[in-house]
Scaffold this active site. Structure first.
Site, PDB file in Angstrom:
ATOM      1  N   SER A   5      24.398  15.974   9.965  1.00  0.00           N
ATOM      2  CA  SER A   5      25.268  15.965  11.090  1.00  0.00           C
ATOM      3  C   SER A   5      26.598  15.116  10.096  1.00  0.00           C
ATOM      4  O   SER A   5      26.442  15.191   9.363  1.00  0.00           O
ATOM      5  CB  SER A   5      24.433  14.093  11.990  1.00  0.00           C
ATOM      6  OG  SER A   5      26.365  13.892  13.033  1.00  0.00           O
ATOM      7  N   TYR A  52      22.027   5.139  13.141  1.00  0.00           N
ATOM      8  CA  TYR A  52      22.375   6.787  12.899  1.00  0.00           C
ATOM      9  C   TYR A  52      22.886   7.642  11.476  1.00  0.00           C
ATOM     10  O   TYR A  52      21.992   8.824  10.997  1.00  0.00           O
ATOM     11  CB  TYR A  52      22.611   6.828  14.359  1.00  0.00           C
ATOM     12  CG  TYR A  52      22.511   9.036  14.798  1.00  0.00           C
ATOM     13  CD1 TYR A  52      21.703   9.511  14.822  1.00  0.00           C
ATOM     14  CD2 TYR A  52      24.060   9.993  14.352  1.00  0.00           C
ATOM     15  CE1 TYR A  52      21.553  10.682  15.775  1.00  0.00           C
ATOM     16  CE2 TYR A  52      24.370  11.168  14.310  1.00  0.00           C
ATOM     17  CZ  TYR A  52      22.682  11.567  14.631  1.00  0.00           C
ATOM     18  OH  TYR A  52      23.053  12.885  15.227  1.00  0.00           O
TER      19      TYR A  52
HETATM   20  N1  NDP Z   1      24.561  16.737  19.645  1.00  0.00           N
HETATM   21  C1  NDP Z   1      25.426  16.771  18.236  1.00  0.00           C
HETATM   22  O1  NDP Z   1      26.687  15.956  18.562  1.00  0.00           O
HETATM   23  C2  NDP Z   1      24.769  16.368  17.153  1.00  0.00           C
HETATM   24  C3  NDP Z   1      23.524  16.688  17.215  1.00  0.00           C
HETATM   25  N2  NDP Z   1      23.090  16.053  15.914  1.00  0.00           N
HETATM   26  C4  NDP Z   1      21.676  16.451  15.344  1.00  0.00           C
HETATM   27  O2  NDP Z   1      20.860  17.745  16.095  1.00  0.00           O
HETATM   28  C5  NDP Z   1      19.511  17.535  16.861  1.00  0.00           C
HETATM   29  C6  NDP Z   1      19.098  18.029  17.945  1.00  0.00           C
HETATM   30  O3  NDP Z   1      19.973  17.654  18.774  1.00  0.00           O
HETATM   31  P1  NDP Z   1      20.435  17.463  20.350  1.00  0.00           P
HETATM   32  O4  NDP Z   1      19.689  18.240  20.382  1.00  0.00           O
HETATM   33  O5  NDP Z   1      21.727  17.604  20.598  1.00  0.00           O
HETATM   34  O6  NDP Z   1      20.092  16.584  21.262  1.00  0.00           O
HETATM   35  P2  NDP Z   1      18.949  16.681  22.382  1.00  0.00           P
HETATM   36  O7  NDP Z   1      18.795  15.329  22.903  1.00  0.00           O
HETATM   37  O8  NDP Z   1      19.245  17.457  23.588  1.00  0.00           O
HETATM   38  O9  NDP Z   1      17.676  17.513  22.280  1.00  0.00           O
HETATM   39  C7  NDP Z   1      16.795  16.466  21.062  1.00  0.00           C
HETATM   40  C8  NDP Z   1      15.279  17.077  20.674  1.00  0.00           C
HETATM   41  O10 NDP Z   1      14.775  16.512  19.784  1.00  0.00           O
HETATM   42  C9  NDP Z   1      13.406  15.842  20.606  1.00  0.00           C
HETATM   43  N3  NDP Z   1      12.730  15.012  20.238  1.00  0.00           N
HETATM   44  C10 NDP Z   1      13.575  13.455  20.327  1.00  0.00           C
HETATM   45  N4  NDP Z   1      11.933  12.939  19.630  1.00  0.00           N
HETATM   46  C11 NDP Z   1      10.854  13.427  19.196  1.00  0.00           C
HETATM   47  C12 NDP Z   1       9.927  13.348  18.916  1.00  0.00           C
HETATM   48  N5  NDP Z   1       9.354  12.102  19.123  1.00  0.00           N
HETATM   49  N6  NDP Z   1       8.849  14.332  18.631  1.00  0.00           N
HETATM   50  C13 NDP Z   1       9.453  15.815  18.425  1.00  0.00           C
HETATM   51  N7  NDP Z   1      10.180  15.790  19.483  1.00  0.00           N
HETATM   52  C14 NDP Z   1      11.601  14.637  19.712  1.00  0.00           C
HETATM   53  C15 NDP Z   1      13.086  15.714  21.472  1.00  0.00           C
HETATM   54  O11 NDP Z   1      12.583  16.996  22.270  1.00  0.00           O
HETATM   55  P3  NDP Z   1      10.992  15.965  24.140  1.00  0.00           P
HETATM   56  O12 NDP Z   1      11.760  14.899  24.081  1.00  0.00           O
HETATM   57  O13 NDP Z   1      10.817  17.386  24.360  1.00  0.00           O
HETATM   58  O14 NDP Z   1      10.488  15.961  22.488  1.00  0.00           O
HETATM   59  C16 NDP Z   1      14.395  17.561  22.410  1.00  0.00           C
HETATM   60  O15 NDP Z   1      14.338  19.086  22.097  1.00  0.00           O
HETATM   61  C17 NDP Z   1      19.396  15.936  16.331  1.00  0.00           C
HETATM   62  O16 NDP Z   1      18.548  15.724  14.775  1.00  0.00           O
HETATM   63  C18 NDP Z   1      20.587  15.820  16.120  1.00  0.00           C
HETATM   64  O17 NDP Z   1      20.644  14.177  15.615  1.00  0.00           O
HETATM   65  C19 NDP Z   1      23.774  16.386  14.808  1.00  0.00           C
HETATM   66  C20 NDP Z   1      24.835  15.901  15.330  1.00  0.00           C
HETATM   67  C21 NDP Z   1      25.889  17.175  16.326  1.00  0.00           C
HETATM   68  C1  AKB Z   2      28.431  11.245  15.009  1.00  0.00           C
HETATM   69  C2  AKB Z   2      28.443  13.197  15.351  1.00  0.00           C
HETATM   70  O1  AKB Z   2      29.432  12.802  14.824  1.00  0.00           O
HETATM   71  C3  AKB Z   2      27.561  13.660  16.013  1.00  0.00           C
HETATM   72  N1  AKB Z   2      27.873  13.246  17.580  1.00  0.00           N
HETATM   73  C4  AKB Z   2      26.027  13.530  15.755  1.00  0.00           C
HETATM   74  O2  AKB Z   2      25.563  12.897  17.195  1.00  0.00           O
HETATM   75  O3  AKB Z   2      25.056  12.858  14.790  1.00  0.00           O
END
Ligand code: NDP
Ligand code: AKB
Length: 253
Positions: free
Chosen positions: A148, A161
């Protein structure tokens, strides 16, 4: 590698994507599949994975699904075994599953902190551990870890986080050095705010109200990250994109 063409640069590759049931992971799986990779999609929500598998197959791609909690090491080992049995040796491992909860440190939401550390740190090390021996023995592989922009700068309201994403950065950087000469690339993807449901688990509304800036400008779409990851893993063998910072234009760190 087989079947490589301009429209299918990942033809012949097998990719595993964790956290594929929603948001960024879902989009990464779709983009990798349309670039020709066979994808094994993993998460805990099987119904959402079934729907994604159908969508990939409708578009001519190949997908297998596996229910997996990334905090449980044995389940991640089984995920990789399942992918290898059904699709072939894993070329690309995308450790994407993650959670994010706004919390003020002073509100002591320590269960939220524990969960964030378990999923975001152990999920990534479990993913690395499950593929590393096979990749080393084949002399090729690409590990893509979802960091991130919070892995580069600590964000108020997201202290734990941010710490987990600094962990992802540190592990990835050291691993990258250890893998020199072994044919394995290690990339950190560093997105800023992306429009997903990641915030639904936040219970500390004081922290979210004070620090969530995702409504302040046009933020990224999951497709922006899916495209970026496909670009990263489609480079010629001698090219390693080790970090990719991708942010909303109006919200740089
Ligand atoms: N959205 C944002 O602004 C940003 C996100 N990120 C990162 O991107 C990644 C995806 O996030 P995002 O798509 O936004 O979030 P979502 O909440 O849309 O997706 C999260 C995913 O992670 C899975 N997950 C959560 N816990 C578990 C677990 N214990 N085991 C297996 N799978 C798990 C969920 O699936 P399920 O619940 O079905 O298991 C889901 O598919 C994360 O690592 C996040 O930190 C990074 C920067 C910015
Ligand atoms: C903190 C960020 O910029 C980001 N939204 C994240 O979900 O990792």
């Amino acid at each position: 590698m087989a079947c490589v063409s301009d429209s299918q640069p990942l033809g012949g590759n097998v990719a595993v994507v964790t956290g594929a049931s929603s948001g960024i992971g879902r989009s990464i799986a779709i983009h990798l599949a349309s670039a020709g990779a066979k994808v094994c999609i993993a998460a805990r929500s099987v119904d959402k994975l079934e729907e994604l598998k159908s969508e990939i197959e409708k578009n001519g791609g190949v997908a297998a699904l596996f229910k997996c909690d990334v905090t449980v090491r044995e389940e991640v080992i089984q995920l990789v075994k399942y992918a290898e049995t059904n699709l072939g040796p894993v070329d690309i491992m995308v450790n994407n599953a993650g959670v994010m909860m706004y919390t003020m440190m002073s509100n002591l939401m320590m269960d939220d902190w524990d969960k964030t550390i378990d999923v975001n740190c152990k999920g990534v090390t479990n993913g690395i551990g499950a593929v590393l021996t096979g990749m080393i023995s084949r002399g090729r592989g690409h590990i893509v870890n979802m960091s991130s922009d919070a892995g580069l700068q600590g964000f108020a309201g997201l202290a734990v986080y941010s710490g987990t994403k600094f962990f992802v950065e540190g592990v990835s950087q050291a691993l990258r050095h250890e893998m020199v000469g072994k044919g394995i690339k290690v990339t950190c993807i560093q997105p800023g705010d992306v429009k997903t449901n990641i915030q639904v688990n936040t219970t500390d509304m004081e922290a979210r109200k004070q620090y969530d800036a995702s409504e302040n400008c046009k933020i990224l779409d999951p497709d922006d990250i899916g495209r970026a990851v496909t670009y990263v893993v489609s480079q010629p063998d001698h090219v390693a994109i080790n970090q990719l910072l991708i942010e909303p234009k109006e919200a740089p760190i």
